[in-house]
Design an enzyme around this catalytic site. Sequence first.
Site, PDB file in Angstrom:
ATOM      1  N   ASP A 107      11.384  12.504  12.671  1.00  0.00           N
ATOM      2  CA  ASP A 107      11.007  12.615  11.263  1.00  0.00           C
ATOM      3  C   ASP A 107       9.496  12.869  11.173  1.00  0.00           C
ATOM      4  O   ASP A 107       8.765  12.125  10.533  1.00  0.00           O
ATOM      5  CB  ASP A 107      11.381  11.332  10.518  1.00  0.00           C
ATOM      6  CG  ASP A 107      11.413  11.525   9.009  1.00  0.00           C
ATOM      7  OD1 ASP A 107      11.465  12.678   8.556  1.00  0.00           O
ATOM      8  OD2 ASP A 107      11.373  10.517   8.277  1.00  0.00           O
ATOM      9  N   ILE A 151       0.824  -1.211   0.000  1.00  0.00           N
ATOM     10  CA  ILE A 151       0.000   0.000   0.000  1.00  0.00           C
ATOM     11  C   ILE A 151       0.860   1.263   0.000  1.00  0.00           C
ATOM     12  O   ILE A 151       0.359   2.353  -0.248  1.00  0.00           O
ATOM     13  CB  ILE A 151      -0.939   0.022   1.218  1.00  0.00           C
ATOM     14  CG1 ILE A 151      -0.121  -0.012   2.517  1.00  0.00           C
ATOM     15  CG2 ILE A 151      -1.919  -1.130   1.169  1.00  0.00           C
ATOM     16  CD1 ILE A 151      -0.905   0.373   3.729  1.00  0.00           C
ATOM     17  N   ALA A 152       2.162   1.116   0.316  1.00  0.00           N
ATOM     18  CA  ALA A 152       3.077   2.262   0.306  1.00  0.00           C
ATOM     19  C   ALA A 152       4.489   1.730   0.105  1.00  0.00           C
ATOM     20  O   ALA A 152       4.855   0.695   0.674  1.00  0.00           O
ATOM     21  CB  ALA A 152       2.987   3.042   1.605  1.00  0.00           C
ATOM     22  N   ALA A 169      12.022   0.498   2.113  1.00  0.00           N
ATOM     23  CA  ALA A 169      11.098  -0.590   2.423  1.00  0.00           C
ATOM     24  C   ALA A 169       9.720  -0.269   1.872  1.00  0.00           C
ATOM     25  O   ALA A 169       9.468   0.833   1.369  1.00  0.00           O
ATOM     26  CB  ALA A 169      11.024  -0.786   3.944  1.00  0.00           C
ATOM     27  N   GLN A 170       8.822  -1.252   1.963  1.00  0.00           N
ATOM     28  CA  GLN A 170       7.431  -1.026   1.606  1.00  0.00           C
ATOM     29  C   GLN A 170       6.526  -1.674   2.651  1.00  0.00           C
ATOM     30  O   GLN A 170       6.953  -2.538   3.410  1.00  0.00           O
ATOM     31  CB  GLN A 170       7.107  -1.560   0.219  1.00  0.00           C
ATOM     32  CG  GLN A 170       7.159  -3.059   0.047  1.00  0.00           C
ATOM     33  CD  GLN A 170       6.961  -3.456  -1.416  1.00  0.00           C
ATOM     34  OE1 GLN A 170       7.290  -2.717  -2.342  1.00  0.00           O
ATOM     35  NE2 GLN A 170       6.429  -4.652  -1.625  1.00  0.00           N
ATOM     36  N   VAL A 171       5.263  -1.216   2.691  1.00  0.00           N
ATOM     37  CA  VAL A 171       4.324  -1.650   3.714  1.00  0.00           C
ATOM     38  C   VAL A 171       3.163  -2.387   3.069  1.00  0.00           C
ATOM     39  O   VAL A 171       2.601  -1.931   2.065  1.00  0.00           O
ATOM     40  CB  VAL A 171       3.804  -0.445   4.537  1.00  0.00           C
ATOM     41  CG1 VAL A 171       2.773  -0.897   5.568  1.00  0.00           C
ATOM     42  CG2 VAL A 171       4.960   0.270   5.220  1.00  0.00           C
ATOM     43  N   ALA A 226       8.594   3.068  -0.058  1.00  0.00           N
ATOM     44  CA  ALA A 226       9.582   4.133   0.118  1.00  0.00           C
ATOM     45  C   ALA A 226      10.938   3.667  -0.392  1.00  0.00           C
ATOM     46  O   ALA A 226      11.052   2.609  -1.016  1.00  0.00           O
ATOM     47  CB  ALA A 226       9.649   4.537   1.590  1.00  0.00           C
TER      48      ALA A 226
END
Length: 509
Positions: free
Chosen positions: A286, A130-131, A136-138, A133
């Site tokens: 962040d 779903i996301a 990494a990804q989620v 970067a």
Amino acid sequence: MGAVSDYLRLMRAGTALARHDVILPGAYQSRLPLPARMAGGILRVFSGGARGRPGERLARALEKLGPAYIKLGQFLATRPDVFGAEVTMDLSRLKDKLPPFDVKLARAALVEEFGAEEAARLFPDLGKPIAAASLAQVHRMETATGPLAVKILRPGIEGQLLRELSAMKRAARMVEGVSVESRRLKPVAFTETISAAMMRETDLRLEAGGADEMRALSETSGYFQVPPVDWDRTGRRVLTTGWVEGIPLTHPDALANPAIDRVALANDITRGFLTHAIEHGVFHADMHEGNIIITPEGKVALVDFGIIGRIGMTERRFLAEILWGFLKRDYMRIAEVHFEAGYVPSTQSVGDFAQALRSIGEPVHGKPAEEVSMGRVILQLFDYTQTFGMEMRPELVLLQKTMVQVEGVARAIDPGHNIWTASEPVVGGWVRRSFGPEGAARLISGNLKEITNRLKRLPEVMDRFEASLDEPANGPSTAPRAPFAPWWGWFGLVIILALIAYGSIVALA
């Protein structure tokens, strides 16, 4: 061979920067000497007419170069003292979004981390990403007890980072070797800091620890919601947490709910950050809009704890007294705090520094909330780093960068947000507790504990002291020694107690 690879990577990076007119950009031609202007003109032949401000062009170039350079840009955004406010503002918008990698590779990573049988049991229904970067990804995963968020590192990202970081370190050594002026900015040390931080982000167990710590603090303070870590489904390359229902603050509809109290929400973000930093010495470092989710109840939820900031008691006192000093317009005290913390050399004038601080604080005093910016004050403080020989501390730079970031987020929620007014209850409460009767009692208690510990060690210390006095010139004696004389013991006790008492009086004064 390593050096050759580093130079090839630097050549590739230099080419990308030249195409975006980042090296010796045209916007800075008037400030450059003639040879640099000529070199810049030649490089711009290959830029293809790059458009936008220098910071925007740099951000686009770093995005194209890949994950290590995206992270580099995000760290550069923490140094307005080096690159200027406009450039760092453009870099702070650097998009950490990339196309996702295949679900098959994600499942293979789970098998590698947990083994085939455990991976099948723990992750039976891994959904699509779903996301995604740079690192990494989620994925969302449904379970009998509710949905989970599964974060998986990109395949081979560790090796890619190591190769790119090796080239960056070589470039930093070259710059520091040929430029005397650059040594004040410590490019080698800065690059080492970046490298260590990036590699820490590739061990998701560390992020899990940070997330769990921030959850515990947030439950105490009540300002933020943080999802729990699923430790059974977490490893070095995989992090699993509870799912956060809500809308990221980057979404245009995040604040569309008319029931949301924007003023309270902005205050919660400012006060939550300051409470964590000043009260506990730890903060989410962040806090951009992509890591902030607005829940259906109108609360703030935080995600992505790859960067956790930490400051010690000295830095916490420094932060609180600086903010309190500006709130009360006590510029001499602000100057004294800088000198007491060792951030300004003792060879400088306290009065001159207080005068400089007055020139920062007075222009914003009494102005409307939308014109009163903590970010502006902090950036002007950076301007005086070279004038007064201040050495920038990495932990303070990260703290100051996050404060500017927090103010930006709060202003996006509530354009009339006054970060000074919002911070007063947190800062004022901490100052009163730390420097009032309660703080004095804690200081005395700490000194008494220190006295007790020193007294416990006193016989051994005085034995050694007497032995050193009786030591013959030709070396230590093997003859047995009698216990130290009472006179020496009482003398040492009086000296130690006098020093501790003096330290307590100075601290309380």
